[in-house]
Design an enzyme around this catalytic site. Structure first.
Site, PDB file in Angstrom:
ATOM      1  N   HIS A 116       0.879  -1.172   0.000  1.00 33.33           N
ATOM      2  CA  HIS A 116       0.000   0.000   0.000  1.00 33.33           C
ATOM      3  C   HIS A 116       0.919   1.225   0.000  1.00 33.33           C
ATOM      4  CE1 HIS A 116      -2.721   3.011   1.790  1.00 33.33           C
ATOM      5  NE2 HIS A 116      -3.721   2.240   1.415  1.00 33.33           N
ATOM      6  N   ASP A 193       3.305  -4.201   8.044  1.00 35.23           N
ATOM      7  CA  ASP A 193       2.043  -3.495   7.842  1.00 35.23           C
ATOM      8  C   ASP A 193       0.925  -4.514   8.013  1.00 35.23           C
ATOM      9  OD1 ASP A 193      -0.258  -2.405   6.878  1.00 35.23           O
ATOM     10  OD2 ASP A 193       0.607  -1.603   5.035  1.00 35.23           O
ATOM     11  N   GLN A 196      -4.330  -5.108   7.205  1.00 30.77           N
ATOM     12  CA  GLN A 196      -5.371  -6.007   6.678  1.00 30.77           C
ATOM     13  C   GLN A 196      -5.324  -7.391   7.310  1.00 30.77           C
ATOM     14  OE1 GLN A 196      -7.779  -5.040   4.755  1.00 30.77           O
ATOM     15  NE2 GLN A 196      -7.018  -3.113   3.924  1.00 30.77           N
ATOM     16  N   LYS A 219     -10.390  -0.126  10.672  1.00 30.05           N
ATOM     17  CA  LYS A 219     -10.587  -1.323   9.841  1.00 30.05           C
ATOM     18  C   LYS A 219     -10.976  -2.524  10.698  1.00 30.05           C
ATOM     19  CE  LYS A 219      -7.143   0.050   6.375  1.00 30.05           C
ATOM     20  NZ  LYS A 219      -7.969   0.504   5.257  1.00 30.05           N
ATOM     21  N   CYS A 356      -4.735   2.490  -3.726  1.00 33.29           N
ATOM     22  CA  CYS A 356      -3.512   3.021  -3.104  1.00 33.29           C
ATOM     23  C   CYS A 356      -2.353   2.038  -3.242  1.00 33.29           C
ATOM     24  CB  CYS A 356      -3.728   3.370  -1.633  1.00 33.29           C
ATOM     25  SG  CYS A 356      -4.972   4.617  -1.408  1.00 33.29           S
TER      26      CYS A 356
HETATM   27  N1  7TS Z   1      -1.716  -0.584   4.688  1.00 38.08           N
HETATM   28  C1  7TS Z   1      -2.653  -1.374   4.126  1.00 38.08           C
HETATM   29  C2  7TS Z   1      -2.307  -2.795   3.782  1.00 38.08           C
HETATM   30  C3  7TS Z   1      -3.930  -0.865   3.912  1.00 38.08           C
HETATM   31  O1  7TS Z   1      -4.861  -1.654   3.378  1.00 38.08           O
HETATM   32  C4  7TS Z   1      -4.222   0.476   4.254  1.00 38.08           C
HETATM   33  C5  7TS Z   1      -5.547   1.090   3.952  1.00 38.08           C
HETATM   34  C6  7TS Z   1      -3.212   1.234   4.861  1.00 38.08           C
HETATM   35  C7  7TS Z   1      -1.975   0.673   5.051  1.00 38.08           C
HETATM   36  C8  7TS Z   1      -3.451   2.630   5.334  1.00 38.08           C
HETATM   37  O2  7TS Z   1      -4.318   2.641   6.406  1.00 38.08           O
HETATM   38  P1  7TS Z   1      -4.841   4.016   7.019  1.00 38.08           P
HETATM   39  O3  7TS Z   1      -5.846   3.594   8.038  1.00 38.08           O
HETATM   40  O4  7TS Z   1      -3.674   4.716   7.596  1.00 38.08           O
HETATM   41  O5  7TS Z   1      -5.451   4.777   5.872  1.00 38.08           O
HETATM   42  N2  7TS Z   1      -6.234   0.476   2.905  1.00 38.08           N
HETATM   43  C9  7TS Z   1      -7.296   0.956   2.238  1.00 38.08           C
HETATM   44  C10 7TS Z   1      -7.937   0.250   1.238  1.00 38.08           C
HETATM   45  O6  7TS Z   1      -7.594  -0.853   0.835  1.00 38.08           O
HETATM   46  N3  7TS Z   1      -8.971   0.973   0.773  1.00 38.08           N
HETATM   47  O7  7TS Z   1      -9.018   2.119   1.450  1.00 38.08           O
HETATM   48  C11 7TS Z   1      -7.988   2.133   2.373  1.00 38.08           C
END
Ligand code: 7TS
Length: 397
Positions: A116, A193, A196, A219, A356
Site C-alpha cells: 500500500h 504493515d 489487513q 478497519k 492506493c
Molecule cells: N496498509 C494497508 C495494507 C492498507 O490496506 C491500508 C488502507 C493502509 C496501510 C493505510 O491505512 P490508514 O488507516 O492509515 O489509511 N487500505 C485501504 C484500502 O484498501 N482501501 O481504502 C484504504
C-alpha cells in the site's frame, strides 16, 4: 453461518445496504458507538494531567485501552503500544523517528512491490533524503511474491525491511515469518504493515518476531482517527521523538529538552482519547466472537464469492487462490468505475481504483480493478445480490 448484522446499526438504518468495502473501513457495532457516547457523556477530560476525578477516569479509560490492545496482539508490554492516527502515521513514525536517525547514504531499505502507498512513500522519501537505496522484492502476476532470488535482495546493507502481512488489493497472505527471519539474519530492523491482517485473524506480535507492527482501528470496528504502532522497546527507547509538543517531554528549558518514556515520547499533544477507548471496546467485541470464528466466517464467504464470481461472463479475478477476504476483479469490456456506479444504483458498495497500490496495477497491466471485501456482517445473501448486480450490469452493457 452466524449472522452479526444486527450488531451494526447502519444495517437497520439502511436494510438494503450491501456493504462490500470493509478493506477500506469497517462499519461500527453498537457497542463501539455507545462507548464513544458514554465517554463524552460521562468520562471526558484530558489525559495524564488532570488531578481531578474526571481526568483520572479519562486517563484510566485511555490506558485500559492500551492494555486491551497489548493483550490482543500479544505485545510484550502495554508500554510498547503507541497510539497513532492509523497505519499511515505508524509507518511514518518509524520512517522519521528511526529512519532519520539510523539510515545513511549507501544503506538499503527493502520493501515489496505489493505495498500500500503508506508502506512505500515514507521509504521513498527517506531514501531520497538520506541517499539510501530502496529495493523491492518483486510480485508476480499471480499476486504472490517472487521468492526465487531472495539472497539478491537481503544483504548486510539492508538496514530496514518492511512488508505487508496481507495485501489490501489481492488478499495475498505473505510468508511473513520466513521473510522477517531472513531480514533478521542480515541485521535489518523489521516493520510489518498489519492493516489487513489484525482485523481478520489472530495475530501474535511476539511470534511473528518483527520489530514494529502497524494497524488501524477503523478497519477493525473501531473509530476513525486511532491506530497502533507496536514496537521493540530497545529500539523505541533509542529512537528520536516523532512530533514535538506537550506530553512527549520530561524536562524543557529554553536551551534544550529531554523526553518522556515510551510510549508517551511518541504521543505528543492531546491524543485521540475517545477513539482509543472505542478501539478497546471494538477489540472486546472481536474477542467476544473469537478471532478464529471471524477468520472462518470470512474464509467461507470468500470461498463462496470466488466460486460464484468465476461463473460470470468476462470475469477476470486477480490474486492467488488462498487469500484473505478480499477479491479484486475486472469484467472484460466494462470499466471498473462503471461497474461501481451501476452497483451503487442497487445500494451495493464496492471499491474501484488502484486501491492506493499503483505498482500492483502496473504489474497486473490494468489501470484499475473493482474490489469486494468482507467482514462478519456480510452474508452469502449479500454475495448473491452482488453477483446478480454484476449480471444485470453486464446485460446492460
Ligand atoms: N496498509 C494497508 C495494507 C492498507 O490496506 C491500508 C488502507 C493502509 C496501510 C493505510 O491505512 P490508514 O488507516 O492509515 O489509511 N487500505 C485501504 C484500502 O484498501 N482501501 O481504502 C484504504
Amino acid at each position: 453461518m452466524p449472522s452479526f448484522k444486527s450488531d451494526f446499526p447502519v444495517f437497520s438504518h439502511d436494510p438494503s445496504l450491501v456493504y462490500l468495502d470493509s478493506a477500506s473501513t469497517t462499519q461500527k457495532p453498537k457497542m463501539v458507538i455507545d462507548a464513544l457516547n458514554t465517554f463524552y457523556e460521562k468520562q471526558n477530560a484530558n489525559v495524564h494531567r488532570a488531578l481531578y476525578n474526571l481526568g483520572e477516569e479519562a486517563t484510566n479509560a485511555y490506558e485500559n485501552a492500551r492494555k486491551i490492545v497489548a493483550q490482543f496482539i500479544n505485545a510484550p508490554s502495554e508500554n510498547t503500544i503507541i497510539f497513532t492516527k492509523g497505519t499511515t502515521e505508524s509507518i511514518n513514525l518509524v520512517a522519521y523517528a528511526w529512519g532519520r536517525k539510523y539510515i545513511q547514504t549507501g544503506d538499503e531499505i527493502l520493501i515489496t512491490e505489493m505495498e500500500h502507498h503508506s508502506n512505500l512513500i515514507p521509504w521513498q522519501l527517506l531514501a531520497k533524503e538520506t541517499g539510501a537505496k530502496l529495493k523491492y522484492i518483486p510480485m508476480k502476476t499471480d499476486g504472490l511474491l517472487d521468492l526465487s532470488h531472495l539472497d539478491h535482495y537481503f544483504s548486510p546493507k539492508t538496514k530496514l525491511f518492511s512488508m505487508v502481512h496481507q495485501s489490501n488489493v489481492l488478499g495475498t497472505l505473505n510468508p511473513t515469518e520466513m521473510l522477517i527471519q531472513k531480514a533478521k539474519e542480515v541485521g535489518a530492523v523489521t516493520v510489518l504493515d498489519a492493516a489487513q491482517s489484525v482485523p481478520h485473524k489472530s495475530v501474535d506480535f511476539q511470534k511473528l518476531g518483527c520489530d514494529f507492527m502497524a494497524f488501524s482501528g477503523h478497519k477493525m470496528f473501531g473509530p476513525t482517527g486511532v491506530g497502533v504502532l507496536v514496537g521493540n522497546m530497545k529500539i523505541l527507547d533509542k529512537m528520536n521523538p516523532f512530533l514535538g509538543g506537550g506530553e512527549m517531554i520530561n524536562k524543557v528549558t529554553l536551551k534544550e529538552s529531554t523526553w518522556n518514556n515510551v510510549p508517551y515520547k511518541f504521543e505528543a499533544g492531546t491524543p485521540n482519547i475517545a477513539q482509543a477507548v472505542g478501539l478497546g471496546v471494538a477489540i472486546d467485541y472481536m474477542n467476544s466472537i473469537g478471532m478464529d470464528t471471524i477468520e472462518s466466517i470470512e474464509y467461507e464467504l470468500t470461498k463462496y464469492a470466488l466460486e460464484k464470481m468465476k461463473n460470470i461472463e468476462g470475469m477476470i479475478i486477480y490474486g492467488p487462490k488462498d487469500r484473505g477476504p478480499v477479491i479484486s476483479f475486472n469484467i472484460a469490456g466494462i470499466h471498473a468505475h462503471d461497474l461501481a456506479t451501476f452497483l451503487n444504483q442497487d445500494n451495493i458498495a464496492i471499491r474501484v481504483g488502484h486501491h492506493c497500490a499503483q505498482p500492483i496495477m502496473d504489474i497486473l497491466g490494468v489501470p484499475s480493478t473493482a474490489r469486494v471485501s468482507f467482514h462478519i456482517y456480510n452474508s452469502k445473501n449479500d454475495i448473491d445480490i452482488f453477483c446478480q448486480g454484476l449480471e444485470t450490469t453486464i446485460t446492460y452493457f
